[in-house]
Scaffold this motif. Sequence first.
Motif, short mmCIF file in Angstrom:
data_model
loop_
_atom_site.label_atom_id
_atom_site.label_comp_id
_atom_site.label_asym_id
_atom_site.label_seq_id
_atom_site.Cartn_x
_atom_site.Cartn_y
_atom_site.Cartn_z
N GLN A 61 33.57 -51.38 -0.52
CA GLN A 61 34.96 -51.53 -0.12
C GLN A 61 35.90 -51.27 -1.31
O GLN A 61 36.94 -50.63 -1.17
N ALA A 62 35.49 -51.79 -2.48
CA ALA A 62 36.31 -51.57 -3.68
C ALA A 62 36.43 -50.07 -3.96
O ALA A 62 37.51 -49.57 -4.34
N CYS A 63 35.34 -49.34 -3.73
CA CYS A 63 35.39 -47.88 -3.94
C CYS A 63 36.31 -47.22 -2.90
O CYS A 63 37.06 -46.30 -3.22
N TYR A 64 36.26 -47.71 -1.65
CA TYR A 64 37.15 -47.18 -0.61
C TYR A 64 38.62 -47.41 -0.98
O TYR A 64 39.49 -46.64 -0.60
N ASP A 65 38.87 -48.49 -1.70
CA ASP A 65 40.26 -48.81 -2.05
C ASP A 65 40.71 -48.15 -3.36
O ASP A 65 41.79 -48.44 -3.86
N SER A 66 39.85 -47.32 -3.95
CA SER A 66 40.16 -46.80 -5.29
C SER A 66 40.75 -45.40 -5.24
O SER A 66 40.67 -44.70 -4.24
N ASP A 67 41.32 -45.00 -6.40
CA ASP A 67 41.72 -43.60 -6.57
C ASP A 67 40.58 -42.79 -7.18
O ASP A 67 40.51 -41.58 -7.00
N ALA A 68 39.73 -43.47 -7.95
CA ALA A 68 38.57 -42.79 -8.54
C ALA A 68 37.52 -43.82 -8.91
O ALA A 68 37.84 -44.98 -9.19
N VAL A 69 36.28 -43.37 -8.91
CA VAL A 69 35.16 -44.24 -9.32
C VAL A 69 34.54 -43.61 -10.57
O VAL A 69 34.32 -42.40 -10.61
N LEU A 70 34.29 -44.46 -11.57
CA LEU A 70 33.58 -43.99 -12.76
C LEU A 70 32.23 -44.69 -12.81
O LEU A 70 32.17 -45.92 -12.91
N LEU A 71 31.18 -43.90 -12.73
CA LEU A 71 29.84 -44.47 -12.65
C LEU A 71 29.07 -44.20 -13.94
O LEU A 71 29.27 -43.15 -14.57
N GLY A 72 28.21 -45.15 -14.32
CA GLY A 72 27.37 -44.95 -15.51
C GLY A 72 26.08 -44.26 -15.11
O GLY A 72 25.99 -43.04 -15.03
N ALA A 73 25.07 -45.06 -14.82
CA ALA A 73 23.79 -44.52 -14.35
C ALA A 73 23.03 -45.68 -13.71
O ALA A 73 23.33 -46.84 -13.99
N VAL A 74 22.08 -45.35 -12.86
CA VAL A 74 21.29 -46.41 -12.23
C VAL A 74 19.80 -46.14 -12.35
O VAL A 74 19.38 -45.01 -12.59
N GLY A 75 19.04 -47.21 -12.18
CA GLY A 75 17.58 -47.07 -12.14
C GLY A 75 16.92 -47.62 -13.40
O GLY A 75 17.59 -47.93 -14.38
N GLY A 76 15.61 -47.72 -13.32
CA GLY A 76 14.83 -48.22 -14.47
C GLY A 76 13.47 -48.68 -13.99
O GLY A 76 13.25 -48.86 -12.80
N TYR A 77 12.57 -48.89 -14.97
CA TYR A 77 11.18 -49.27 -14.65
C TYR A 77 11.12 -50.48 -13.73
O TYR A 77 10.32 -50.55 -12.80
N LYS A 78 11.99 -51.45 -14.01
CA LYS A 78 11.96 -52.73 -13.33
C LYS A 78 12.06 -52.61 -11.81
O LYS A 78 11.55 -53.43 -11.08
N TRP A 79 12.77 -51.58 -11.34
CA TRP A 79 13.05 -51.48 -9.90
C TRP A 79 12.24 -50.36 -9.21
O TRP A 79 12.46 -50.06 -8.06
N GLU A 80 11.30 -49.78 -9.98
CA GLU A 80 10.58 -48.61 -9.46
C GLU A 80 9.71 -48.91 -8.25
O GLU A 80 9.46 -48.05 -7.42
N THR A 81 9.21 -50.16 -8.16
CA THR A 81 8.27 -50.47 -7.08
C THR A 81 8.96 -51.05 -5.84
O THR A 81 8.29 -51.41 -4.87
N LEU A 82 10.26 -51.13 -5.86
CA LEU A 82 10.97 -51.65 -4.68
C LEU A 82 10.84 -50.66 -3.52
O LEU A 82 10.67 -49.46 -3.74
N PRO A 83 10.94 -51.15 -2.27
CA PRO A 83 10.98 -50.21 -1.15
C PRO A 83 12.17 -49.24 -1.32
O PRO A 83 13.19 -49.62 -1.91
#
Length: 365
Positions: A61-83
Amino acid sequence: MPQKIILLPGDGIGPEVTEAAVSVLTYVANKFNVDISTKEKLFGGVSYDKFGTPLTQETLQACYDSDAVLLGAVGGYKWETLPHHLKPEAALLKLRKSLGLFTNIRPARVYPALIDSSSLKKEVIKGTDFIVFRELTGGIYFGEPRGYDEDKGWNTMIYTKFEIERITRMAFEAASKRKHVVTSVDKANVLECSQFWRKVVEEVANNYPTIELKNMYVDNAAMQIVRDPKQFDVILTSNLFGDIISDISGMITGSLGMLPSASLGSSYALYEPVHGSAPDICGQNIANPIASIASVAMMFEHTFDMHKAAELIFNAIERTLDEGYRTADIGNEENNIVGTTEMTKIIIQKFEEIYNEQALGVFTL
Ligand SMILES: NC(=O)c1ccc[n+]([C@@H]2O[C@H](COP(=O)([O-])OP(=O)(O)OC[C@H]3O[C@@H](n4cnc5c(N)ncnc54)[C@H](O)[C@@H]3O)[C@@H](O)[C@H]2O)c1
């Protein structure tokens, strides 16, 4: 009304490079009298850890209310085995789709100081400066029917007139502020979908008489990008071809830590470095912030329509590199190797220097 920027630093080096980019964003906005407000939200693995989902409704929702989104990066070993649906990377796809970001833009720009790190010969790569517009929400990646059985696999490449027209207009608008050449890349000698793509692109081109349209088959385009990249200004292409073409274009110009991107839709815009969360170097203050800072330059260009500010950021990056400053990923023993925060400070200093040299007055939106 301030320009509302949502920050999604994400995982790994995401927060480090986003912090760097925000310093530049704040500094330049202040210099050019742009009123901005920033709000940070959890996204990716860090959001999963706190809320059990990589993308909460509140963040969306915050992104819907924005003029622009600045993203870094996502992911990592810790979350690799999640569905799959809980993985940070799945959240990124969902975010792009939810925001209707149908155009992905990646510049291929060579910094003279890094010319030796290109896989191409100096004389071939020197002066390269083009931009790839890739359609992001249609084509064969989304077309139905799709599937496979014991004997065969199938996908459907489909584009509507509406989908082709809207990205074509964006590419032509960009070319009108650059060198006035659009190269539309397709496979019209084999695919009907490409023949239709070409027809619609040519119709839109009629509205831009000052811009030259060239049509090129994708196999030839791949060859031409490594043979003579200087011939291109704006490349316009579909999802599948753009996936490949934008990676080739990015990599001939240097390292992963240098590549910015913008994804634009009719109502929203997302800016992010091309690289991932680099868990191997996270938390050490050695990540290269340039891709993220250059993504901010793209924000000034595409969301704020402030080309001078964008150009000055790119110039500041160029001067920093010319003076020998490097992060470890792009440096050698002859360079002055600096960390993430120092690199950012130097880029801001160089921005200030260039700004003063050009004796710029006050710019407004
Ligand atoms: N847009 C995204 O958020 C995105 C994109 C790609 C990968 N990923 C995710 O990131 C994680 C790591 O993926 P990966 O290792 O394949 O790709 P990566 O881009 O994170 O890293 C590849 C290599 O490049 C280096 N590198 C990347 N960015 C750098 C920078 N700014 N400065 C210095 N060195 C840098 C890394 O140290 C690593 O050696 C995975 O979970 C992957 O799914 C996310």
